[in-house]
Design a protein around this motif. Structure first.
Motif, PDB file in Angstrom:
ATOM      1  N   PHE A 111       0.826  -1.208   0.000  1.00 35.22           N
ATOM      2  CA  PHE A 111       0.000   0.000   0.000  1.00 35.22           C
ATOM      3  C   PHE A 111       0.863   1.262   0.000  1.00 35.22           C
ATOM      4  N   LEU A 112       1.891   1.287   0.835  1.00 39.17           N
ATOM      5  CA  LEU A 112       2.766   2.461   0.913  1.00 39.17           C
ATOM      6  C   LEU A 112       3.514   2.677  -0.397  1.00 39.17           C
ATOM      7  N   GLU A 113       3.962   1.600  -1.022  1.00 37.79           N
ATOM      8  CA  GLU A 113       4.695   1.747  -2.287  1.00 37.79           C
ATOM      9  C   GLU A 113       3.770   2.241  -3.400  1.00 37.79           C
ATOM     10  N   MET A 114       2.528   1.792  -3.402  1.00 39.20           N
ATOM     11  CA  MET A 114       1.560   2.279  -4.390  1.00 39.20           C
ATOM     12  C   MET A 114       1.273   3.764  -4.178  1.00 39.20           C
ATOM     13  N   PHE A 118      -7.748   3.572  -3.355  1.00 38.36           N
ATOM     14  CA  PHE A 118      -7.233   4.293  -4.511  1.00 38.36           C
ATOM     15  C   PHE A 118      -8.323   4.485  -5.552  1.00 38.36           C
ATOM     16  N   VAL A 119      -8.163   5.552  -6.326  1.00 40.36           N
ATOM     17  CA  VAL A 119      -8.987   5.781  -7.507  1.00 40.36           C
ATOM     18  C   VAL A 119      -8.129   5.481  -8.723  1.00 40.36           C
ATOM     19  N   ARG A 120      -8.603   4.641  -9.617  1.00 34.29           N
ATOM     20  CA  ARG A 120      -7.865   4.288 -10.810  1.00 34.29           C
ATOM     21  C   ARG A 120      -8.198   5.244 -11.954  1.00 34.29           C
ATOM     22  N   SER A 121      -7.188   5.587 -12.745  1.00 37.65           N
ATOM     23  CA  SER A 121      -7.379   6.416 -13.939  1.00 37.65           C
ATOM     24  C   SER A 121      -6.334   6.020 -14.964  1.00 37.65           C
ATOM     25  N   LYS A 122      -6.406   6.616 -16.151  1.00 35.81           N
ATOM     26  CA  LYS A 122      -5.447   6.309 -17.209  1.00 35.81           C
ATOM     27  C   LYS A 122      -4.030   6.720 -16.810  1.00 35.81           C
ATOM     28  N   GLN A 131       2.468  -7.351 -11.598  1.00 33.16           N
ATOM     29  CA  GLN A 131       1.372  -6.393 -11.415  1.00 33.16           C
ATOM     30  C   GLN A 131       0.089  -7.089 -10.950  1.00 33.16           C
ATOM     31  N   PRO A 132      -0.257  -8.279 -11.487  1.00 34.13           N
ATOM     32  CA  PRO A 132      -1.445  -8.974 -10.958  1.00 34.13           C
ATOM     33  C   PRO A 132      -1.327  -9.287  -9.461  1.00 34.13           C
ATOM     34  N   ALA A 133      -0.115  -9.634  -9.021  1.00 35.18           N
ATOM     35  CA  ALA A 133       0.076  -9.919  -7.592  1.00 35.18           C
ATOM     36  C   ALA A 133      -0.129  -8.662  -6.763  1.00 35.18           C
ATOM     37  N   MET A 134       0.351  -7.529  -7.280  1.00 34.71           N
ATOM     38  CA  MET A 134       0.168  -6.258  -6.576  1.00 34.71           C
ATOM     39  C   MET A 134      -1.312  -5.900  -6.517  1.00 34.71           C
ATOM     40  N   SER A 135      -2.025  -6.095  -7.628  1.00 27.77           N
ATOM     41  CA  SER A 135      -3.462  -5.802  -7.669  1.00 27.77           C
ATOM     42  C   SER A 135      -4.224  -6.696  -6.683  1.00 27.77           C
ATOM     43  N   LYS A 136      -3.809  -7.962  -6.596  1.00 23.91           N
ATOM     44  CA  LYS A 136      -4.461  -8.889  -5.672  1.00 23.91           C
ATOM     45  C   LYS A 136      -4.249  -8.464  -4.224  1.00 23.91           C
ATOM     46  N   THR A 137      -3.023  -8.020  -3.919  1.00 26.77           N
ATOM     47  CA  THR A 137      -2.723  -7.566  -2.556  1.00 26.77           C
ATOM     48  C   THR A 137      -3.584  -6.353  -2.187  1.00 26.77           C
ATOM     49  N   ARG A 150       3.329   5.863  -2.840  1.00 27.90           N
ATOM     50  CA  ARG A 150       4.559   6.586  -3.179  1.00 27.90           C
ATOM     51  C   ARG A 150       4.723   6.717  -4.704  1.00 27.90           C
ATOM     52  N   GLN A 151       4.419   5.669  -5.427  1.00 28.10           N
ATOM     53  CA  GLN A 151       4.663   5.638  -6.870  1.00 28.10           C
ATOM     54  C   GLN A 151       3.502   6.202  -7.688  1.00 28.10           C
ATOM     55  N   GLY A 152       2.273   6.127  -7.158  1.00 29.46           N
ATOM     56  CA  GLY A 152       1.119   6.592  -7.924  1.00 29.46           C
ATOM     57  C   GLY A 152       0.834   5.725  -9.136  1.00 29.46           C
ATOM     58  N   SER A 153       1.310   4.482  -9.102  1.00 37.58           N
ATOM     59  CA  SER A 153       1.149   3.572 -10.234  1.00 37.58           C
ATOM     60  C   SER A 153       1.320   2.145  -9.747  1.00 37.58           C
ATOM     61  N   LEU A 154       0.386   1.272 -10.130  1.00 31.40           N
ATOM     62  CA  LEU A 154       0.498  -0.140  -9.768  1.00 31.40           C
ATOM     63  C   LEU A 154       1.718  -0.767 -10.437  1.00 31.40           C
ATOM     64  N   ALA A 155       1.934  -0.414 -11.705  1.00 33.24           N
ATOM     65  CA  ALA A 155       3.044  -1.003 -12.454  1.00 33.24           C
ATOM     66  C   ALA A 155       4.383  -0.626 -11.840  1.00 33.24           C
ATOM     67  N   ARG A 156       4.571   0.672 -11.528  1.00 29.64           N
ATOM     68  CA  ARG A 156       5.845   1.109 -10.937  1.00 29.64           C
ATOM     69  C   ARG A 156       6.038   0.509  -9.554  1.00 29.64           C
ATOM     70  N   ALA A 157       4.958   0.437  -8.784  1.00 27.55           N
ATOM     71  CA  ALA A 157       5.056  -0.154  -7.451  1.00 27.55           C
ATOM     72  C   ALA A 157       5.432  -1.629  -7.544  1.00 27.55           C
ATOM     73  N   ALA A 158       4.849  -2.319  -8.513  1.00 21.72           N
ATOM     74  CA  ALA A 158       5.175  -3.729  -8.699  1.00 21.72           C
ATOM     75  C   ALA A 158       6.645  -3.908  -9.059  1.00 21.72           C
ATOM     76  N   ASP A 159       7.167  -3.011  -9.903  1.00 20.67           N
ATOM     77  CA  ASP A 159       8.590  -3.079 -10.270  1.00 20.67           C
ATOM     78  C   ASP A 159       9.477  -2.890  -9.055  1.00 20.67           C
ATOM     79  N   VAL A 160       9.150  -1.901  -8.231  1.00 21.36           N
ATOM     80  CA  VAL A 160       9.952  -1.627  -7.044  1.00 21.36           C
ATOM     81  C   VAL A 160       9.914  -2.805  -6.073  1.00 21.36           C
ATOM     82  N   MET A 161       8.735  -3.410  -5.932  1.00 25.89           N
ATOM     83  CA  MET A 161       8.571  -4.531  -4.999  1.00 25.89           C
ATOM     84  C   MET A 161       9.039  -5.864  -5.590  1.00 25.89           C
TER      85      MET A 161
END
Length: 309
Positions: free
Chosen positions: A15-18, A54-58, A35-41, A20-31
């Motif tokens: 949650f904190l990394e998301m 979170f609110v999702r957008s483009k 990305q599916p695992a991050m979304s599941k968490t 910090r990054q403002g992006s699921l993809a970037r947070a997944a890279d850092v962790m």
């Protein structure tokens, strides 16, 4: 209400990394997870908390109101747990670490003196310094990645929700190499516009003060500019060229005293911004961080009384 035992440490860290990054993809890279695992968490955590974080957008993800509220507690909780684990691993009498976010305006004089005094009193203390723009440093403070941020912060919108303590006021000054053409004979202020100019990065707190000074003096900044927060780069460029540097006084005070740079009198001086300590009230200060606050206050008082530098 008891804490749901199904909420795990990994939920909070992700949650904190998301945030910090403002992006699921970037947070997944850092962790280093998919990305599916991050979304599941995230989905698991939102279901356990029974709210959307979170609110999702483009363009990515941004915190909801509930997410902002949860961030205030998740960040300090994770940081406190990490400090506890570190304390156990290092032993009861380990000196500890303090992490300081430092703006370029204070890295030349204030912070070196603070570190000198800290090490004089606490021989095993580790002082970890992170530099960068105010928005970045305050975001690090908000999630607990730094303990304190030092510099001009009061005009930064990111200061909202954090605590600021004034230490002293610092003005800005226009400087050039000693043999600069503008310093030969009577100064023509309008000629300032004809030379390259070194300014803080656009959008930073200190840049607002710089722009304001030019407006007050009725001058237009040169179109040829170097925009940077690097004191070392600014100094080297000015000494090797005809550029002018609108610098925080602390950054050039020693250069002026040694005659390596000279001030260009614009007829008035920028009144000065508030240099101080930003902290996160929801994050308990470690002993090392409290030592740092005490020394920052001490050196700040010396500034105000003219005893330092």
């Amino acid at each position: 209400m008891n804490i749901d035992s199904r909420i795990k440490f990994r939920h909070l860290v992700c949650f904190l990394e998301m945030a910090r990054q403002g992006s699921l993809a970037r947070a997944a890279d850092v962790m280093a997870v998919s990305q599916p695992a991050m979304s599941k968490t995230l989905k698991e955590l939102e279901e356990l908390l029974e709210t959307s974080l979170f609110v999702r957008s483009k363009s990515g993800i941004s915190l909801t109101e509930a997410g902002v509220a949860f961030l205030r507690y998740a960040g300090p909780s994770v940081q406190t747990l990490r400090e506890g684990v570190q304390a156990l691993r290092e032993g009861e009498y380990a000196a500890g670490v303090v992490r300081l976010g430092v703006l370029s305006t204070v890295e030349s004089l204030l912070v070196p003196e603070v570190v000198r005094r800290l090490h004089e009193r606490h021989p095993a203390l580790v002082v970890s310094v992170v530099t960068g723009p105010s928005a970045y440093l305050l975001s690090q403070l908000r999630v607990g990645d730094v303990d304190l941020v030092v510099g001009r912060m009061t005009d930064s919108p990111e200061i909202q929700g954090l605590t600021f303590e004034h230490l002293y006021s610092e003005s800005m000054t226009l400087v050039a190499r000693p043999d600069h053409p503008l310093l030969q004979g009577v100064l023509d202020r309008t000629a300032v516009e004809n030379f390259p100019l070194v300014l803080p990065l656009a959008g930073t707190t200190i840049r607002k003060f710089a722009d304001s000074l030019f407006v007050q003096c009725g001058l237009s900044p040169s179109r040829q500019r170097l925009e940077t927060l690097s004191v070392a780069l600014s100094r080297r460029y000015v000494l090797s060229s005809a550029a002018l540097w609108l610098a925080p006084l602390d950054a050039v005070r020693l250069d002026l005293a040694r005659g390596e740079l000279r001030e260009i009198d614009l007829g008035q001086r920028e009144p000065g911004g508030s240099v101080g300590i930003s902290s996160n009230a929801s994050l308990p200060l470690s002993l090392a961080a409290q030592w740092s606050v005490d020394v920052l206050r001490e050196v700040g008082q010396a500034y105000r009384e003219g005893l330092y530098p």
